[in-house]
Design a protein around this motif. Structure first.
Motif, PDB file in Angstrom:
ATOM      1  N   GLU A 142       0.832  -1.247  -0.007  1.00 19.35           N
ATOM      2  CA  GLU A 142      -0.097  -0.192   0.277  1.00 19.35           C
ATOM      3  C   GLU A 142       0.885   1.134  -0.061  1.00 19.35           C
ATOM      4  O   GLU A 142       1.964   1.507   0.620  1.00 19.35           O
ATOM      5  N   VAL A 143       0.604   2.410  -0.803  1.00 21.92           N
ATOM      6  CA  VAL A 143       1.164   3.505  -0.846  1.00 21.92           C
ATOM      7  C   VAL A 143       0.429   4.611  -0.782  1.00 21.92           C
ATOM      8  O   VAL A 143      -0.730   4.604  -0.789  1.00 21.92           O
ATOM      9  N   VAL A 144       1.072   5.896  -0.776  1.00 21.44           N
ATOM     10  CA  VAL A 144       0.542   6.950  -0.435  1.00 21.44           C
ATOM     11  C   VAL A 144       1.329   8.021  -1.402  1.00 21.44           C
ATOM     12  O   VAL A 144       2.448   8.152  -1.692  1.00 21.44           O
ATOM     13  N   MET A 145       0.189   8.541  -2.069  1.00 25.06           N
ATOM     14  CA  MET A 145       0.895   9.730  -2.965  1.00 25.06           C
ATOM     15  C   MET A 145       1.097  10.981  -2.365  1.00 25.06           C
ATOM     16  O   MET A 145       0.120  11.371  -1.878  1.00 25.06           O
ATOM     17  N   MET A 146       2.431  11.896  -2.453  1.00 28.03           N
ATOM     18  CA  MET A 146       2.526  12.805  -1.901  1.00 28.03           C
ATOM     19  C   MET A 146       3.294  13.789  -2.929  1.00 28.03           C
ATOM     20  O   MET A 146       4.220  13.433  -3.209  1.00 28.03           O
ATOM     21  N   LEU A 147       2.794  15.046  -2.830  1.00 28.76           N
ATOM     22  CA  LEU A 147       3.331  16.160  -3.679  1.00 28.76           C
ATOM     23  C   LEU A 147       4.272  17.063  -3.055  1.00 28.76           C
ATOM     24  O   LEU A 147       3.492  17.334  -1.785  1.00 28.76           O
ATOM     25  N   SER A 174      -8.327   2.937   6.240  1.00 30.92           N
ATOM     26  CA  SER A 174      -7.447   3.133   5.265  1.00 30.92           C
ATOM     27  C   SER A 174      -6.462   4.437   5.698  1.00 30.92           C
ATOM     28  O   SER A 174      -5.475   4.696   5.497  1.00 30.92           O
ATOM     29  N   LEU A 175      -7.188   5.475   6.493  1.00 28.67           N
ATOM     30  CA  LEU A 175      -6.591   6.338   7.084  1.00 28.67           C
ATOM     31  C   LEU A 175      -5.582   6.131   7.895  1.00 28.67           C
ATOM     32  O   LEU A 175      -4.463   6.847   8.052  1.00 28.67           O
ATOM     33  N   ILE A 176      -5.689   5.249   8.738  1.00 29.27           N
ATOM     34  CA  ILE A 176      -4.650   4.812   9.513  1.00 29.27           C
ATOM     35  C   ILE A 176      -3.401   4.268   8.870  1.00 29.27           C
ATOM     36  O   ILE A 176      -2.255   4.702   9.203  1.00 29.27           O
ATOM     37  N   ARG A 177      -3.598   3.421   7.976  1.00 34.06           N
ATOM     38  CA  ARG A 177      -2.610   2.747   6.966  1.00 34.06           C
ATOM     39  C   ARG A 177      -1.674   4.044   6.517  1.00 34.06           C
ATOM     40  O   ARG A 177      -0.415   4.143   6.515  1.00 34.06           O
ATOM     41  N   GLN A 178      -2.540   5.086   5.844  1.00 33.25           N
ATOM     42  CA  GLN A 178      -1.974   6.113   5.156  1.00 33.25           C
ATOM     43  C   GLN A 178      -1.109   6.935   6.115  1.00 33.25           C
ATOM     44  O   GLN A 178      -0.129   7.286   5.658  1.00 33.25           O
ATOM     45  N   LEU A 179      -1.640   7.256   7.284  1.00 33.33           N
ATOM     46  CA  LEU A 179      -1.077   8.342   7.998  1.00 33.33           C
ATOM     47  C   LEU A 179       0.143   7.297   8.509  1.00 33.33           C
ATOM     48  O   LEU A 179       1.327   8.213   9.059  1.00 33.33           O
ATOM     49  N   ARG A 180       0.140   6.209   8.947  1.00 36.63           N
ATOM     50  CA  ARG A 180       1.327   5.373   9.385  1.00 36.63           C
ATOM     51  C   ARG A 180       2.507   5.602   8.477  1.00 36.63           C
ATOM     52  O   ARG A 180       3.741   5.634   8.522  1.00 36.63           O
ATOM     53  N   ILE A 181       2.124   5.417   7.011  1.00 33.51           N
ATOM     54  CA  ILE A 181       3.084   5.476   5.883  1.00 33.51           C
ATOM     55  C   ILE A 181       3.667   6.753   5.824  1.00 33.51           C
ATOM     56  O   ILE A 181       4.622   7.053   5.538  1.00 33.51           O
ATOM     57  N   MET A 182       2.885   7.959   5.840  1.00 35.57           N
ATOM     58  CA  MET A 182       3.510   9.372   5.854  1.00 35.57           C
ATOM     59  C   MET A 182       4.220   9.573   7.135  1.00 35.57           C
ATOM     60  O   MET A 182       5.401  10.051   6.655  1.00 35.57           O
ATOM     61  N   HIS A 183       4.020   9.092   8.306  1.00 34.90           N
ATOM     62  CA  HIS A 183       4.675   9.304   9.249  1.00 34.90           C
ATOM     63  C   HIS A 183       6.144   8.872   9.382  1.00 34.90           C
ATOM     64  O   HIS A 183       7.187   9.195   9.358  1.00 34.90           O
ATOM     65  N   ALA A 184       5.880   7.469   8.710  1.00 31.71           N
ATOM     66  CA  ALA A 184       7.509   6.871   8.550  1.00 31.71           C
ATOM     67  C   ALA A 184       8.175   7.496   7.614  1.00 31.71           C
ATOM     68  O   ALA A 184       9.363   7.672   7.654  1.00 31.71           O
ATOM     69  N   ALA A 185       7.647   7.902   6.422  1.00 34.33           N
ATOM     70  CA  ALA A 185       8.354   8.639   5.414  1.00 34.33           C
ATOM     71  C   ALA A 185       8.860  10.037   5.909  1.00 34.33           C
ATOM     72  O   ALA A 185      10.065  10.109   5.482  1.00 34.33           O
ATOM     73  N   THR A 279       5.979   8.889  -4.192  1.00 36.91           N
ATOM     74  CA  THR A 279       5.127   7.456  -3.964  1.00 36.91           C
ATOM     75  C   THR A 279       5.818   6.898  -2.526  1.00 36.91           C
ATOM     76  O   THR A 279       6.693   6.289  -2.620  1.00 36.91           O
ATOM     77  N   LEU A 280       5.044   7.265  -1.512  1.00 34.42           N
ATOM     78  CA  LEU A 280       5.669   6.721  -0.207  1.00 34.42           C
ATOM     79  C   LEU A 280       4.980   5.484   0.007  1.00 34.42           C
ATOM     80  O   LEU A 280       3.854   4.753  -0.263  1.00 34.42           O
ATOM     81  N   GLY A 281       5.915   4.328   0.734  1.00 33.85           N
ATOM     82  CA  GLY A 281       5.580   3.200   1.012  1.00 33.85           C
ATOM     83  C   GLY A 281       5.981   2.216   0.203  1.00 33.85           C
ATOM     84  O   GLY A 281       6.117   0.905   0.408  1.00 33.85           O
ATOM     85  N   LEU A 282       6.978   2.481  -0.950  1.00 35.27           N
ATOM     86  CA  LEU A 282       7.335   1.524  -1.693  1.00 35.27           C
ATOM     87  C   LEU A 282       8.683   1.238  -1.206  1.00 35.27           C
ATOM     88  O   LEU A 282       9.519   1.757  -0.338  1.00 35.27           O
ATOM     89  N   PRO A 283       9.094  -0.147  -1.334  1.00 34.88           N
ATOM     90  CA  PRO A 283      10.584  -0.527  -0.995  1.00 34.88           C
ATOM     91  C   PRO A 283      11.579   0.277  -1.297  1.00 34.88           C
ATOM     92  O   PRO A 283      12.699   0.023  -0.938  1.00 34.88           O
ATOM     93  N   TYR A 284      11.524   1.115  -2.328  1.00 35.96           N
ATOM     94  CA  TYR A 284      12.461   2.099  -2.980  1.00 35.96           C
ATOM     95  C   TYR A 284      12.100   3.443  -3.184  1.00 35.96           C
ATOM     96  O   TYR A 284      10.557   3.588  -3.348  1.00 35.96           O
ATOM     97  N   PRO A 285      12.854   4.686  -3.171  1.00 33.87           N
ATOM     98  CA  PRO A 285      12.107   5.728  -3.318  1.00 33.87           C
ATOM     99  C   PRO A 285      11.962   6.148  -4.905  1.00 33.87           C
ATOM    100  O   PRO A 285      12.485   5.597  -5.703  1.00 33.87           O
ATOM    101  N   ARG A 286      10.762   6.325  -5.359  1.00 34.92           N
ATOM    102  CA  ARG A 286      10.121   6.894  -6.287  1.00 34.92           C
ATOM    103  C   ARG A 286       9.677   8.269  -6.345  1.00 34.92           C
ATOM    104  O   ARG A 286       9.044   8.841  -5.480  1.00 34.92           O
TER     105      ARG A 286
END
Length: 325
Positions: A142-147, A174-185, A279-286
């Motif tokens: 699961e990923v999050v798009m951030m500009l 879904s919000l919980i997952r997305q905010l965790r991904i954002m926080h980690a990134a 794209t936040l959450g991928l195993p590599y930076p995109r």
């Protein structure tokens, strides 16, 4: 060692190839770049811009301005500036998946992507909603798009959906997952020890205490409360029409908007030229450019390369930080 980046030129009839040629005129000490594109298209772009170009084998070293290390992905039909051809859709998607696959295998440390033309890809018989979704499916995560630009970072709870589908797509989980991904990134890739994230409401005035919709009360607030109990610093839900005031924005490290056109017009207005898409959450930076194919500018030499330059700089910095850990 400098991080190794895969760069996908994108739609061959758009400005992506010529932006790659413009990038190749720079000396880069922060990364090594391999371009995934059609050789003839790059050659035509360089000729249109009257810029030097030398296409190198994947194992060769860049020595002078205009050198491009190429991973060739041949088009099915000759590319013409400003005239996208559905026959080339498979080459565009193939280049994206091949470059991303190289990142997953560890051949590259990060991925930079140029603009693609969604309608042409779909006309070519490939069901495609966006590169963010394509890469998430390939990686199985699961990923999050951030500009982001120099003014703000804006992530999206939903991406490329019709407006009538947005409310049903936003859930507590879904919000919980997305905010965790954002926080980690923000913590790991942007070196923000304790990120503060502002979360927008879905409805006008963030629902006006339920009088303009209950999504804030029933969905968004429970998600925020659950994450606050874990220690995340979250503000909201905030009315979208005031959250981007400069005095408020200064107190946030990022903003989570509920849908595409709620947050992105503000970010693009505040600094479109230097904006990038992560794209936040991928195993590599995109990191991608924050603009489209600009078919009307293709081949003219008038396309602004600032977003591609910023995307490469951002991806190289994040990839280097990850390698150092």
């Amino acid at each position: 060692m400098r991080p190794r980046l895969a760069l996908v030129a994108g739609e061959p009839a758009g400005v992506g190839p010529e932006l790659c040629v413009r990038l190749a005129q720079q000396r880069r000490d922060d990364c090594r770049i391999t371009v995934f594109a059609d050789a003839d298209t790059l050659t035509a772009a360089a000729a249109a811009l009257s810029l030097p170009l030398r296409l190198l084998h994947r194992d060769a070293a860049v020595e002078r301005p205009g050198d491009i290390v190429l991973y060739p992905f041949s088009n099915a039909a000759p590319a013409r500036f400003g005239e996208p051809d559905p026959r080339n859709a498979r080459a565009v998607i193939g280049a994206l998946l091949s470059a991303a696959g190289g990142c997953l295998r560890g051949d590259f440390d990060g991925l930079v992507t140029g603009p693609v033309h969604k309608a042409t890809i779909n006309a070519g018989g490939i069901a495609y909603t966006g590169t963010t979704e394509l890469l998430a499916t390939q990686a199985g995560c699961e990923v999050v798009m951030m500009l982001a630009n120099d003014t703000a970072r804006v992530a999206l709870a939903t991406t490329h959906l019709p407006l009538r589908s947005v409310a049903d797509a936003i859930t507590r989980d879904s919000l919980i997952r997305q905010l965790r991904i954002m926080h980690a990134a923000l913590r790991d890739d942007f070196d923000i020890a304790t990120p503060t994230i502002a979360v927008l409401g879905l409805n006008p005035h963030a629902g006006e205490a339920g009088h303009l919709g209950r999504e804030e009360i029933d969905v968004i607030v429970p998600a925020l409360d659950a994450l606050r109990a874990e220690g995340l610093q979250l503000i909201g839900p905030l009315p979208a029409d005031t959250a981007f005031l400069p005095t408020k924005l200064a107190g946030f490290d990022a903003v989570l908007a509920m849908y595409h056109d709620q947050g992105l017009p503000v970010l693009k207005y505040s600094g479109f030229e230097r904006a990038v898409n992560l794209t936040l959450g991928l195993p590599y930076p995109r990191v991608a450019v924050d603009h489209g194919t600009a078919l009307d500018l293709a081949g003219s030499g008038r396309a602004d390369p600032s977003s591609l330059f910023a995307a490469v700089e951002t991806c190289a910095r994040i990839a280097g930080s990850r390698r150092a850990r």
